[in-house]
Structure formats: structure tokens, C-alpha cells
Design a protein around this motif. Sequence first.
Motif, PDB file in Angstrom:
ATOM      1  N   LEU A 292       0.851  -1.190   0.000  1.00  0.00           N
ATOM      2  CA  LEU A 292       0.000   0.000   0.000  1.00  0.00           C
ATOM      3  C   LEU A 292       0.887   1.242   0.000  1.00  0.00           C
ATOM      4  CD1 LEU A 292      -2.788   1.370   0.367  1.00  0.00           C
ATOM      5  CD2 LEU A 292      -2.450   1.112   2.849  1.00  0.00           C
ATOM      6  N   VAL A 293       0.592   2.150  -0.911  1.00  0.00           N
ATOM      7  CA  VAL A 293       1.386   3.369  -1.020  1.00  0.00           C
ATOM      8  C   VAL A 293       0.449   4.525  -1.349  1.00  0.00           C
ATOM      9  CG1 VAL A 293       1.881   2.995  -3.471  1.00  0.00           C
ATOM     10  CG2 VAL A 293       3.454   4.370  -2.082  1.00  0.00           C
ATOM     11  N   GLN A 294       0.819   5.708  -0.930  1.00  0.00           N
ATOM     12  CA  GLN A 294       0.018   6.882  -1.256  1.00  0.00           C
ATOM     13  C   GLN A 294       0.293   7.335  -2.682  1.00  0.00           C
ATOM     14  OE1 GLN A 294       0.863   9.834   1.787  1.00  0.00           O
ATOM     15  NE2 GLN A 294      -0.938   9.184   2.950  1.00  0.00           N
ATOM     16  N   ALA A 295      -0.676   7.984  -3.247  1.00  0.00           N
ATOM     17  CA  ALA A 295      -0.514   8.537  -4.586  1.00  0.00           C
ATOM     18  C   ALA A 295       0.703   9.461  -4.614  1.00  0.00           C
ATOM     19  CB  ALA A 295      -1.762   9.301  -5.001  1.00  0.00           C
TER      20      ALA A 295
ATOM     21  N   TYR B 161       7.040  -0.295 -22.975  1.00  0.00           N
ATOM     22  CA  TYR B 161       6.144   0.141 -21.909  1.00  0.00           C
ATOM     23  C   TYR B 161       4.738   0.365 -22.437  1.00  0.00           C
ATOM     24  CZ  TYR B 161      10.398   0.972 -19.256  1.00  0.00           C
ATOM     25  OH  TYR B 161      11.593   0.810 -18.603  1.00  0.00           O
ATOM     26  N   GLY B 162       3.777   0.115 -21.546  1.00  0.00           N
ATOM     27  CA  GLY B 162       2.413   0.480 -21.863  1.00  0.00           C
ATOM     28  C   GLY B 162       2.267   1.993 -21.804  1.00  0.00           C
ATOM     29  N   ASP B 163       1.328   2.513 -22.563  1.00  0.00           N
ATOM     30  CA  ASP B 163       1.170   3.962 -22.650  1.00  0.00           C
ATOM     31  C   ASP B 163       0.858   4.593 -21.297  1.00  0.00           C
ATOM     32  OD1 ASP B 163      -0.452   3.855 -25.930  1.00  0.00           O
ATOM     33  OD2 ASP B 163       1.669   3.890 -25.352  1.00  0.00           O
ATOM     34  N   SER B 164       0.132   3.880 -20.458  1.00  0.00           N
ATOM     35  CA  SER B 164      -0.306   4.470 -19.196  1.00  0.00           C
ATOM     36  C   SER B 164       0.803   4.550 -18.152  1.00  0.00           C
ATOM     37  CB  SER B 164      -1.490   3.676 -18.630  1.00  0.00           C
ATOM     38  OG  SER B 164      -1.105   2.346 -18.367  1.00  0.00           O
ATOM     39  N   VAL B 165       1.912   3.860 -18.379  1.00  0.00           N
ATOM     40  CA  VAL B 165       2.995   3.854 -17.385  1.00  0.00           C
ATOM     41  C   VAL B 165       4.286   4.444 -17.913  1.00  0.00           C
ATOM     42  CG1 VAL B 165       1.980   1.795 -16.341  1.00  0.00           C
ATOM     43  CG2 VAL B 165       3.921   1.548 -17.904  1.00  0.00           C
TER      44      VAL B 165
ATOM     45  N   MET C 150       8.389   1.675  -9.914  1.00  0.00           N
ATOM     46  CA  MET C 150       7.156   2.421 -10.180  1.00  0.00           C
ATOM     47  C   MET C 150       7.201   3.734  -9.411  1.00  0.00           C
ATOM     48  SD  MET C 150       4.381  -0.694 -10.056  1.00  0.00           S
ATOM     49  CE  MET C 150       4.542  -0.912  -8.294  1.00  0.00           C
ATOM     50  N   ASN C 151       7.216   4.815 -10.116  1.00  0.00           N
ATOM     51  CA  ASN C 151       7.251   6.157  -9.518  1.00  0.00           C
ATOM     52  C   ASN C 151       5.975   6.914  -9.864  1.00  0.00           C
ATOM     53  OD1 ASN C 151       9.890   5.635  -8.614  1.00  0.00           O
ATOM     54  ND2 ASN C 151      10.786   6.476 -10.492  1.00  0.00           N
ATOM     55  N   SER C 152       5.740   7.979  -9.121  1.00  0.00           N
ATOM     56  CA  SER C 152       4.570   8.836  -9.362  1.00  0.00           C
ATOM     57  C   SER C 152       3.297   8.004  -9.475  1.00  0.00           C
ATOM     58  CB  SER C 152       4.774   9.671 -10.634  1.00  0.00           C
ATOM     59  OG  SER C 152       5.944  10.453 -10.544  1.00  0.00           O
ATOM     60  N   LEU C 153       3.121   7.122  -8.523  1.00  0.00           N
ATOM     61  CA  LEU C 153       1.988   6.201  -8.587  1.00  0.00           C
ATOM     62  C   LEU C 153       0.668   6.935  -8.469  1.00  0.00           C
ATOM     63  CD1 LEU C 153       3.556   3.313  -6.545  1.00  0.00           C
ATOM     64  CD2 LEU C 153       2.578   3.081  -8.838  1.00  0.00           C
ATOM     65  N   LYS C 154      -0.319   6.403  -9.185  1.00  0.00           N
ATOM     66  CA  LYS C 154      -1.668   6.955  -9.207  1.00  0.00           C
ATOM     67  C   LYS C 154      -2.650   5.893  -8.737  1.00  0.00           C
ATOM     68  CE  LYS C 154      -0.442   9.465 -13.449  1.00  0.00           C
ATOM     69  NZ  LYS C 154      -0.806   9.687 -14.879  1.00  0.00           N
ATOM     70  N   SER C 155      -3.827   6.329  -8.347  1.00  0.00           N
ATOM     71  CA  SER C 155      -4.823   5.369  -7.867  1.00  0.00           C
ATOM     72  C   SER C 155      -5.162   4.353  -8.953  1.00  0.00           C
ATOM     73  CB  SER C 155      -6.079   6.098  -7.400  1.00  0.00           C
ATOM     74  OG  SER C 155      -6.612   6.891  -8.451  1.00  0.00           O
ATOM     75  N   GLU C 156      -5.102   4.777 -10.207  1.00  0.00           N
ATOM     76  CA  GLU C 156      -5.418   3.853 -11.295  1.00  0.00           C
ATOM     77  C   GLU C 156      -4.333   2.812 -11.539  1.00  0.00           C
ATOM     78  OE1 GLU C 156      -5.507   7.221 -11.350  1.00  0.00           O
ATOM     79  OE2 GLU C 156      -4.896   7.990 -13.327  1.00  0.00           O
ATOM     80  N   ASP C 157      -3.216   2.901 -10.832  1.00  0.00           N
ATOM     81  CA  ASP C 157      -2.192   1.858 -10.906  1.00  0.00           C
ATOM     82  C   ASP C 157      -2.507   0.696  -9.971  1.00  0.00           C
ATOM     83  OD1 ASP C 157       0.223   4.487 -11.088  1.00  0.00           O
ATOM     84  OD2 ASP C 157      -0.481   3.234 -12.751  1.00  0.00           O
TER      85      ASP C 157
ATOM     86  N   VAL D 257      -2.765   1.781  -4.427  1.00  0.00           N
ATOM     87  CA  VAL D 257      -2.379   3.192  -4.341  1.00  0.00           C
ATOM     88  C   VAL D 257      -3.566   3.968  -3.806  1.00  0.00           C
ATOM     89  CG1 VAL D 257      -1.468   5.186  -5.566  1.00  0.00           C
ATOM     90  CG2 VAL D 257      -0.858   2.872  -6.314  1.00  0.00           C
ATOM     91  N   SER D 258      -3.361   4.593  -2.659  1.00  0.00           N
ATOM     92  CA  SER D 258      -4.443   5.367  -2.049  1.00  0.00           C
ATOM     93  C   SER D 258      -4.347   6.821  -2.477  1.00  0.00           C
ATOM     94  CB  SER D 258      -4.375   5.260  -0.531  1.00  0.00           C
ATOM     95  OG  SER D 258      -3.166   5.826  -0.052  1.00  0.00           O
ATOM     96  N   SER D 259      -5.513   7.400  -2.719  1.00  0.00           N
ATOM     97  CA  SER D 259      -5.521   8.789  -3.197  1.00  0.00           C
ATOM     98  C   SER D 259      -5.755   9.759  -2.047  1.00  0.00           C
ATOM     99  CB  SER D 259      -6.596   8.966  -4.260  1.00  0.00           C
ATOM    100  OG  SER D 259      -7.845   8.563  -3.757  1.00  0.00           O
TER     101      SER D 259
END
Length: 125
Positions: A11-14, A60-64, A83-90, A123-125
Amino acid sequence: QVQLVESGGGLVQAGGSLRLSCVASGRTFSSYTMGWFRQAPGKEGEFVAAITWSGGSTYYGDSVKDRFTISRDNAKNTVYLQMNSLKSEDTAVYYCARTYDNGSSLRGTNVYDSWGQGTQVTVSS
């Protein structure tokens, strides 16, 4: 029969970072292209990244793209996903997989012959 074991999820924050690892059993790791895929609940599996046997080419996939980096250490039979700059959609279960392929078909799951059990990234927002 090769075994692929992922680790490093959690678990990681956005905006935060995680590094996933995938360790392969056997002596032929350096012969294979390795890939990472992910699957979120209710969604189809998505290609994340792939790296050829020597590490000379990465995909790489476009979203990452520009946020994630795939690398490998053949001496340790390990492939990594930084994985850097993680987003909730990750948020998803992340799987590593291996293939002998090294072309444009790497983004499809059908060319991979062995898969790990997956590691959860939230990833928590």
C-alpha cells in the motif's frame, strides 16, 4: 518447470514509489524476455512493461511510460519494475511472465509461457 515469484507490492500513497521484484528459478533466465502485466478488479489484463534477454530493449504500456522502469539482473535471475509517481489507477495485481519472443507481440499475453502468482499494489488517493 520454471517458477516466477513476485514481491514488493503493498500500500502506497498517490505520488509515491514501489519497486517490484520477480525472481525466476532455473538456469535459463537470461535466455528469456521478461514482462510485467497487471489486472485491476473488473478490468482486463494490461501490458505494463517488457525487457529483452540482454536488457537492450524495453517496452512500456502507454499508461505507465515515463513513470515506470523495467530492469533485470541476469546474475540474480531477477527482473524489477520501479514504479514512480503512482496513481490510484495503478492499483492492481501485478504479474511477471516470461517469453522467448522479443518483437511487437510482447504486449499480448499469449506469447508468455510462464507466470508468477502476482503481487498486489494498492495506491491510495
